[in-house]
Design a protein around this motif. Structure first.
Motif, mmCIF file in Angstrom:
data_model
loop_
_atom_site.group_PDB
_atom_site.id
_atom_site.type_symbol
_atom_site.label_atom_id
_atom_site.label_comp_id
_atom_site.label_asym_id
_atom_site.label_seq_id
_atom_site.Cartn_x
_atom_site.Cartn_y
_atom_site.Cartn_z
ATOM 1 N N ASP A 46 -43.283 -5.060 -31.823
ATOM 2 C CA ASP A 46 -41.898 -5.355 -31.444
ATOM 3 C C ASP A 46 -41.055 -4.121 -31.724
ATOM 4 O O ASP A 46 -41.541 -3.118 -32.248
ATOM 5 C CB ASP A 46 -41.376 -6.569 -32.220
ATOM 6 C CG ASP A 46 -40.303 -7.337 -31.435
ATOM 7 O OD1 ASP A 46 -39.686 -6.752 -30.521
ATOM 8 O OD2 ASP A 46 -40.092 -8.524 -31.744
ATOM 9 N N PHE A 47 -39.767 -4.183 -31.367
ATOM 10 C CA PHE A 47 -38.888 -3.044 -31.606
ATOM 11 C C PHE A 47 -37.557 -3.515 -32.165
ATOM 12 O O PHE A 47 -37.160 -4.673 -32.013
ATOM 13 C CB PHE A 47 -38.661 -2.243 -30.316
ATOM 14 C CG PHE A 47 -37.759 -2.901 -29.312
ATOM 15 C CD1 PHE A 47 -36.394 -2.617 -29.286
ATOM 16 C CD2 PHE A 47 -38.259 -3.807 -28.387
ATOM 17 C CE1 PHE A 47 -35.550 -3.225 -28.365
ATOM 18 C CE2 PHE A 47 -37.424 -4.415 -27.456
ATOM 19 C CZ PHE A 47 -36.066 -4.125 -27.447
ATOM 20 N N CYS A 48 -36.873 -2.581 -32.829
ATOM 21 C CA CYS A 48 -35.558 -2.861 -33.385
ATOM 22 C C CYS A 48 -34.685 -1.623 -33.238
ATOM 23 O O CYS A 48 -35.163 -0.557 -32.853
ATOM 24 C CB CYS A 48 -35.660 -3.260 -34.855
ATOM 25 S SG CYS A 48 -36.273 -1.930 -35.925
ATOM 26 N N MET A 49 -33.409 -1.781 -33.539
ATOM 27 C CA MET A 49 -32.466 -0.678 -33.504
ATOM 28 C C MET A 49 -31.840 -0.510 -34.888
ATOM 29 O O MET A 49 -31.576 -1.487 -35.578
ATOM 30 C CB MET A 49 -31.366 -0.938 -32.472
ATOM 31 C CG MET A 49 -31.860 -1.068 -31.029
ATOM 32 S SD MET A 49 -32.527 0.489 -30.411
ATOM 33 C CE MET A 49 -33.015 0.006 -28.744
ATOM 34 N N ARG A 50 -31.608 0.740 -35.254
ATOM 35 C CA ARG A 50 -30.945 0.992 -36.543
ATOM 36 C C ARG A 50 -29.509 0.485 -36.522
ATOM 37 O O ARG A 50 -29.017 -0.044 -37.524
ATOM 38 C CB ARG A 50 -30.987 2.502 -36.857
ATOM 39 C CG ARG A 50 -30.123 2.937 -38.052
ATOM 40 C CD ARG A 50 -30.553 2.238 -39.321
ATOM 41 N NE ARG A 50 -29.675 2.591 -40.447
ATOM 42 C CZ ARG A 50 -28.573 1.928 -40.784
ATOM 43 N NH1 ARG A 50 -28.169 0.880 -40.070
ATOM 44 N NH2 ARG A 50 -27.859 2.298 -41.826
ATOM 45 N N TYR A 51 -28.834 0.672 -35.394
ATOM 46 C CA TYR A 51 -27.457 0.207 -35.241
ATOM 47 C C TYR A 51 -27.405 -0.723 -34.030
ATOM 48 O O TYR A 51 -28.006 -0.455 -33.000
ATOM 49 C CB TYR A 51 -26.499 1.378 -35.030
ATOM 50 C CG TYR A 51 -26.720 2.508 -36.006
ATOM 51 C CD1 TYR A 51 -26.325 2.393 -37.337
ATOM 52 C CD2 TYR A 51 -27.353 3.673 -35.606
ATOM 53 C CE1 TYR A 51 -26.551 3.416 -38.242
ATOM 54 C CE2 TYR A 51 -27.575 4.710 -36.510
ATOM 55 C CZ TYR A 51 -27.184 4.576 -37.818
ATOM 56 O OH TYR A 51 -27.416 5.591 -38.716
#
Length: 354
Positions: A124-129
């Motif tokens: 999966d992926f995520c964003m820092r902001y």
């Protein structure tokens, strides 16, 4: 209490009232910088506030910086940044190009890794902001049964304002978990031969398509204050090495390639030469009529490449007398890039998937 899932079951010797526990998995969590949810004023303000309040990004004392940020910068900048995002927005999907491309990368890597490891891995992926947040994705992985998580910041080069703050946020998220998974982080891959090969192929493919060969390749990296280099941040050195390795792989002379830095912000001196000034100098002082620009520090095209390079920096070159400006896209979901990233993941999973 753990959620009951299709692959969750009560431990064999546990009492009847014991909660069901999901089948153990390995999570692979890709991370990128982030994106606003939209380009309207309030979406931009929320995003910029989170980004510019990060002490890894702006390390000025909060009592000096926050009044300036809240009362001046965040009253004006959401309008200009929003207009820039609007010019590149993926209207069909209702999201920024960075979100679209990162999702494509994640999907491609999930396919590759699940073909090798089946349902043992969750990608999966995520964003820092912004969204999807690191915290929310760590929580999803833990609830899905991930007892081990490999965290992969998609930055080829280490910098405190990119790799380090992404890792900070990942570990903050782990602090909130009752059953904390084992964790690993992926180190920068600025000199990985597979990454260099993918970059070189993208240059060769682009040069093979243009009618007139560019006279010089400008390798533009995101900038940072010169002070950070003097404090020990290795980013500048890693960028220079990527350019050197790329030049050697292409078999070029020093005169055919140059390193620059973009996205200057604030009153401090940043790493030089500045891309926007250097492309103008190449046109006006060296008489270069044809240049190409690429941005190896970005794993996916984003506001800094699609708007800053392809619009602002292009305009600087053309206004100084340049005639042919070629932008070489980031590696994005190019198969060679996906294979390189997947191979890096495999190496970092050793001992977990054996």
């Amino acid at each position: 209490m753990l959620d009951t899932q299709t692959d969750a079951a009560r431990p064999v010797h546990a009492p009847q009232d014991h909660p069901a526990i999901p089948k153990a998995k390995i999570g692979i969590l890709l991370a990128n910088l982030g994106t606003p949810d939209n380009y309207d004023y309030w979406s931009m303000r929320r995003y910029l506030n989170e980004f510019l309040s990060d002490r890894r990004v702006i390390d000025y004392s909060p009592w000096k910086w926050q009044p300036l940020l809240q009362l001046i910068i965040l009253t004006k900048r959401p309008f200009t940044s929003g207009a820039a995002y609007k010019s590149i927005w993926n209207e069909d999907k209702g999201e920024s190009p960075l979100m679209t491309i990162t999702r494509e990368q994640c999907t491609a890597m999930a396919k590759t890794l699940q073909e090798r490891h089946g349902d043992r891995v969750m990608v999966d992926f995520c964003m820092r902001y912004g969204n999807p947040s690191t915290r929310s994705k760590v929580r999803e992985m833990v609830r899905a049964g991930c007892t081990r998580i490999l965290f992969f910041p998609l930055y080829p080069h280490y910098a405190g304002a990119t790799s380090a703050t992404a890792n900070d946020q990942f570990f903050r998220a782990l602090m909130e978990e009752t059953w904390q998974p084992a964790a690993r982080t992926v180190e920068p891959y600025f000199n990985d031969p597979r990454y260099i090969e993918a970059l070189a192929k993208s240059v060769e493919d682009t040069y093979g398509e243009v009618e007139n060969r560019p006279e010089i390749l400008v390798v533009s990296y995101h900038g940072m204050p010169q002070r950070y280099l003097m404090q020990g941040d290795p980013y500048h050195c890693q960028c220079q090495k990527t350019t050197r390795l790329l030049k050697e792989r292409l078999g070029w002379e020093d005169t055919e390639i140059t390193t620059t830095f973009q996205s200057v912000f604030g009153p401090e001196e940043w790493l030089k030469p500045y891309t926007v000034d250097e492309v103008a100098r190449l046109a006006s002082e060296e008489g270069k009529k044809r240049i190409a620009v690429m941005a190896p520090a970005f794993s996916a095209d984003c506001i800094e490449t699609l708007e800053e390079i392809n619009e602002e920096i292009r305009e600087s070159f053309e206004e100084a007398g340049g005639e042919e400006f070629t932008y070489i896209p980031c590696l994005n979901s190019n198969p060679a890039h996906i294979e390189a990233l997947s191979a890096i993941v495999e190496e970092n999973l050793r001992g977990w998937t054996d």
